[in-house]
Design an enzyme around this catalytic site. Structure first.
Site, short mmCIF file in Angstrom:
data_model
loop_
_atom_site.label_atom_id
_atom_site.label_comp_id
_atom_site.label_asym_id
_atom_site.label_seq_id
_atom_site.Cartn_x
_atom_site.Cartn_y
_atom_site.Cartn_z
N GLU A 301 1.16 -5.99 -4.77
CA GLU A 301 1.28 -5.97 -3.31
C GLU A 301 1.91 -7.26 -2.78
O GLU A 301 1.43 -7.85 -1.81
CB GLU A 301 -0.09 -5.75 -2.65
CG GLU A 301 -0.70 -4.41 -3.02
CD GLU A 301 -1.98 -4.07 -2.28
OE1 GLU A 301 -2.74 -4.99 -1.99
OE2 GLU A 301 -2.19 -2.88 -2.02
N ASP A 380 -6.75 3.83 -4.60
CA ASP A 380 -7.31 2.73 -3.83
C ASP A 380 -8.54 3.15 -3.03
O ASP A 380 -8.42 3.38 -1.83
CB ASP A 380 -6.23 2.19 -2.87
CG ASP A 380 -6.59 0.84 -2.28
OD1 ASP A 380 -7.56 0.23 -2.75
OD2 ASP A 380 -5.89 0.40 -1.35
N GLU A 408 -13.71 0.42 3.53
CA GLU A 408 -12.35 0.29 4.05
C GLU A 408 -11.73 1.63 4.45
O GLU A 408 -11.20 1.78 5.55
CB GLU A 408 -11.48 -0.39 2.99
CG GLU A 408 -10.03 -0.47 3.39
CD GLU A 408 -9.16 -1.07 2.29
OE1 GLU A 408 -9.70 -1.65 1.34
OE2 GLU A 408 -7.92 -0.96 2.42
C1 GCU Z 1 -6.26 -2.50 -0.67
C2 GCU Z 1 -6.60 -3.20 0.60
C3 GCU Z 1 -6.04 -4.57 0.65
C4 GCU Z 1 -6.44 -5.33 -0.59
C5 GCU Z 1 -6.04 -4.54 -1.82
C6 GCU Z 1 -6.60 -5.14 -3.09
O1 GCU Z 1 -4.92 -2.16 -0.70
O2 GCU Z 1 -6.12 -2.46 1.67
O3 GCU Z 1 -6.53 -5.20 1.79
O4 GCU Z 1 -5.84 -6.57 -0.62
O5 GCU Z 1 -6.57 -3.25 -1.76
O6 GCU Z 1 -7.58 -4.60 -3.58
O7 GCU Z 1 -6.07 -6.11 -3.59
#
Ligand code: GCU
Length: 847
Positions: A301, A380, A408
């Site tokens: 990410e 996720d 979440e």
């Molecule tokens: C999800 C979440 C993020 C988090 C990511 C992770 O995508 O929305 O906020 O950083 O997981 O687990 O690293």
């Protein structure tokens, strides 16, 4: 003037108000009729007199707990085991100290953190394999007596796995990623907090559920945690948590050598980088000699990682593993590595394949002290996922499962969703590695299947400064159960809940309290799945936004890979080997054969593995069509949670006033928001599929609603919203300007005379507290303010959408044909008092 149901803050004068801060460790005094028959030891001998030792803590906690539960304070000493008189005492200590003190009982072989425990006879004996185990035993005893259980028992218990950690996603500036309960208890203004009261209280809660490690900062890590000032602060936090047996670890940012250390590289194989991390690690251990370990999110990410330098993920993990190895530390390396820019128009692309694709071939390459931390499913934290197939591939590398206590994608603690039944779907799953039983919780994560020493659990938790820790009293059952499941992944969901309920709301042994919380909680995850995303399609929320309200169209046509592949004909990800992304083939053969076959795949995971026409029939062809099931499930889910407020309200007088009202407020909110979900998803798929609801509910004017856009408007205008399905009848009204009083009006001709509940659907944005008052003829039914931003913790939006959509309900309103409803409003800033509809609901109608 009557207040809406959820604003009726009445003092019930039952028990003194409680704010939730003591969670399940309240030690409320038991009633006399229970105490009369109780045998409670009069003294405590804690076999360690060092104040920072968990055994010393155990002594104090036993004293506090017994005082709370019985009203009598036992003596506390640290020696004299041999001089115990016959009046009964508690001894607590390690096996070593117990044996040295002349302990008489034979203690069975214990694993690390395990304990042996006996309440048989006059004395209570609590003997831990280590100090932490002894403290866990003390909490076990206190949990028993706080539930009024004074029976004689004797047993040993050991953890299922050595790693039982929580991960906080706290940022240095004090915010919390996916936090819904206020600011961080660890950080503020880019430094660690100086007042550690909440930190110590949190360590106590964690210890009581046998959590032995905590990573205190966000996986999206800020390197300024490594400043000398913050490392000193980290040392203070570790000092505060150590007496509770909770070790502290930290998340690191892979690019720190460059971004923070001033090097010109962060290549994991570069000597200067290796030396830099060795030096930092030395400094960390100077402050925290028992540091639990590092947690690394890398090449994921947008986070930096080894892939930047064409190094492998194992190269990246081993960099840290070698730095902590001399100190006995471990590295939790996250498997959440995927490309978030994959092309949607390639049918064979699949984010769910990423973890196995990245890690499978590295199994021989990780150092022994690396633990690959794997989210329970391949995407996720969705409302339902197939288990991650990576658990079957890492035969040599240690693994841990990442669960998310933070809700979440699951209602952000504003919806009651009791998570253990969801977690159990994964923990109980038999992956059939090599054709042998390999249940993820019982066999793989205990280390049995692949004969591993290191394994365990990491729970993402978002406690904040809110008195309730998670923002919601009932959400705390998830934190409690997470610890219990990490110790014993076969623990029964309902039984854990009953323990939690007695401890949280006792000492009342009122079955109504136990049964109501059990009935709501156990129904909550299936209901949430029903109204947010069923058949394995995932939570149909806004995946590029707050992950809260409905927004099914955000899933597809982007690079994030949380796809449903819904089009006019069908829906679902084709993950078969035969025709799809081949994800089913990542599972061991027996499981792969099930997921490959549409007829064999359980309906719960149908759309996870298969792309089918909307007319595909469930239950092997005997059930409803997929689209009809969508409609039915969404209606059923909303109907289930619509019963929650009344179920809870029946406990009025049995629960202390503050918690009663705070829980009721959230349940009423949830019932309203579930209808927002139901309508948005049903409307969206009706529009997409063109297939009508057999039961005629979806896409037709709602018989009990008066749409705001059909009312007489004064100072209001009609507008559309995005996404379109977030508005009943696809339109709403908002005030023409943002400061002038306005109103809508409707003459009620269509409803027979009778008593109704009147629900007003509106949108509560942040950056504004619009005022509303509802009148029937000229009589005020009640007033309210658009201030959910002050009362609920979900991720707030500026938009008029599925996140901000909400309702307020006025009960038992006598209405006569021809009466006039009027809503008088005053917009405030960006909040243009947006209104969607008014529902005039006969008793029993959910709409
Ligand atoms: C999800 C979440 C993020 C988090 C990511 C992770 O995508 O929305 O906020 O950083 O997981 O687990 O690293």
């Amino acid at each position: 003037m009557r207040s809406p149901w959820f604003l009726a803050f009445l003092s019930l004068g039952l028990v003194t108000a409680e704010d939730g801060r003591n969670a399940w460790l309240r030690y409320a005094q038991l009633p006399d009729n229970v105490l009369r028959h109780a045998r409670v030891p009069k003294s405590i001998i804690a076999l360690n007199s060092t104040e920072t030792s968990p055994v010393f803590t155990a002594g104090l906690e036993l004293q506090k707990g017994i005082r709370g539960v019985t009203g009598k304070t036992p003596d506390l000493t640290h020696e004299g085991y041999n001089n115990r008189n016959g009046s009964g005492s508690i001894v607590v200590g390690t096996v070593e100290a117990y044996t040295e003190a002349g302990g008489a009982s034979q203690i069975p072989e214990l694993d690390e953190d395990g304990f042996w425990f006996s309440t048989e006879g006059d004395n209570v004996e609590i003997v831990g394999q280590n100090e932490r185990g002894a403290l866990y035993g003390a909490f076990e005893y206190l949990s028993m007596i706080a539930q009024g259980n004074f029976t004689g028992v004797a047993y040993a218990t050991n953890p299922s796995a050595p790693i039982r950690w929580v991960n906080q996603w706290d940022n240095l500036d004090g915010t919390i990623e996916r936090g819904y309960a206020g600011l961080s208890i660890f950080f503020e203004n880019n430094v660690t907090v100086s007042n550690l009261t909440r930190v110590t209280e949190y360590a106590r809660l964690l210890s009581s559920i046998r959590i032995n490690g905590i990573v205190i900062n966000n996986v999206n890590a800020n390197p300024i945690l490594l400043t000398p000032e913050n490392l000193a602060g980290l040392g203070n936090i570790a000092d505060a948590m150590r007496p509770w047996g909770v070790k502290v670890g930290i998340s690191l940012n892979f690019a720190s050598p460059q971004d923070f250390g001033g090097l010109d590289t962060f290549d994991p194989l570069d000597q200067s980088v290796i030396a830099w991390w060795a030096d930092i690690t030395k400094k960390v251990y100077e402050k925290v000699p028992d540091m639990a370990g590092y947690l690394i999110k890398a090449s994921s990410e947008g986070q930096p990682g080894p892939l930047t330098y064409n190094r492998t993920l194992a190269d990246g993990a081993n960099l840290f593993a070698r730095a902590v190895q001399p100190y006995g530390g471990i590295v939790m390396f996250r498997a959440f590595v995927y490309d978030h820019t994959i092309a949607y128009d390639n049918w064979y692309n699949d984010r769910a394949n990423a973890a196995v694709d990245f890690f499978r071939d590295l199994d021989a390459d990780f150092d022994d002290n690396v633990v690959v931390q794997i989210k329970y499913g391949p995407i996720d934290f969705q409302v339902r996922e197939a288990p991650s197939p990576l658990f079957a591939h890492l035969r040599h590398t240690a693994t841990a499962m990442e669960l998310q206590v933070a809700q979440e994608y699951l209602g952000q603690q504003c919806h009651l969703v009791y998570l253990p039944p969801l977690w159990r779907t994964v923990l109980d799953f038999d992956l059939r590695v090599d054709g042998q039983q390999s249940i993820i919780g019982a066999d793989i994560l205990t280390g049995k299947t692949f004969n591993k020493k290191l394994s365990g659990y990491a729970g993402v938790v978002n406690v904040g400064r809110n008195a309730t820790w998670l923002g919601s009293h009932l959400a705390m059952s998830n934190l409690y159960a997470f610890g219990r499941l990490a110790w014993d992944p076969a623990a029964d969901s309902a039984a854990m809940l009953r323990d939690w309920t007695r401890l949280t709301f006792g000492p009342s042994d009122d079955e109504a309290v136990l049964n109501t919380i059990e009935s709501m909680s156990m129904a909550s995850w299936p209901a949430y799945e029903n109204y947010t995303g069923n058949l394995g399609v995932q939570t149909l929320t806004d995946i590029t936004g707050p992950h809260y309200g409905p927004n099914p169209q955000s899933q597809d046509h982007n690079g994030w890979g949380q796809w449903t592949r819904a089009d006019g004909e069908g829906i679902g990800m084709d993950r078969t080997v035969r025709n799809g992304t081949a994800n089913a083939g990542q599972y061991p053969a027996e499981v792969a054969a099930v997921f490959e076959d549409v007829a064999a795949t359980p309906d719960d995971l149908l759309l996870w593995f298969h792309h089918v026409p909307y007319t595909h029939r469930l239950r092997g062809g005997e059930g409803p069509t997929v689209i009809q099931h969508f409609y039915d499930a969404h209606y059923a889910g909303a109907e289930t949670v619509a019963t929650f407020p009344a179920q809870w309200a029946a406990l009025r007088g049995k629960i202390d006033a503050q918690r009663y009202e705070e829980v009721l407020f959230r349940l009423v909110y949830q019932a309203g928001h579930a209808i927002v979900w139901r309508d948005a998803i049903s409307e969206f798929y009706l529009n997409m599929s063109g297939i009508a609801d057999e039961r005629g509910r979806v896409g037709r004017p709602h018989p009990w609603r008066v749409e705001a856009e059909d009312m007489e408007l004064d100072g209001y205008r009609v507008t559309a919203v995005t996404p379109f399905e977030a508005a009943s009848g696809l339109r709403i009204v908002q005030t023409v300007d943002n400061s002038t009083a306005a109103r809508v009006r409707a003459r009620l001709r269509q409803f027979p005379d009778g008593v109704y509940d009147v629900a007003v659907a509106y949108y509560d944005l942040y950056e504004g507290r619009a005022r509303y008052e509802l009148f029937l003829n000229d009589r005020s039914l009640g007033a309210w303010v658009g201030d959910l931003e002050d009362r609920l913790g979900y991720t707030l939006t500026r938009g008029i959408d599925g996140h901000s959509a909400t309702r307020v309900t006025f009960r038992d309103v006598q209405i006569r044909k021809g009466d006039v409803l009027r809503i008088q409003t005053l917009p405030d800033g960006r909040e243009t008092a947006p209104l969607d509809y008014v529902a005039v609901l006969p008793r029993g109608v959910v709409d």
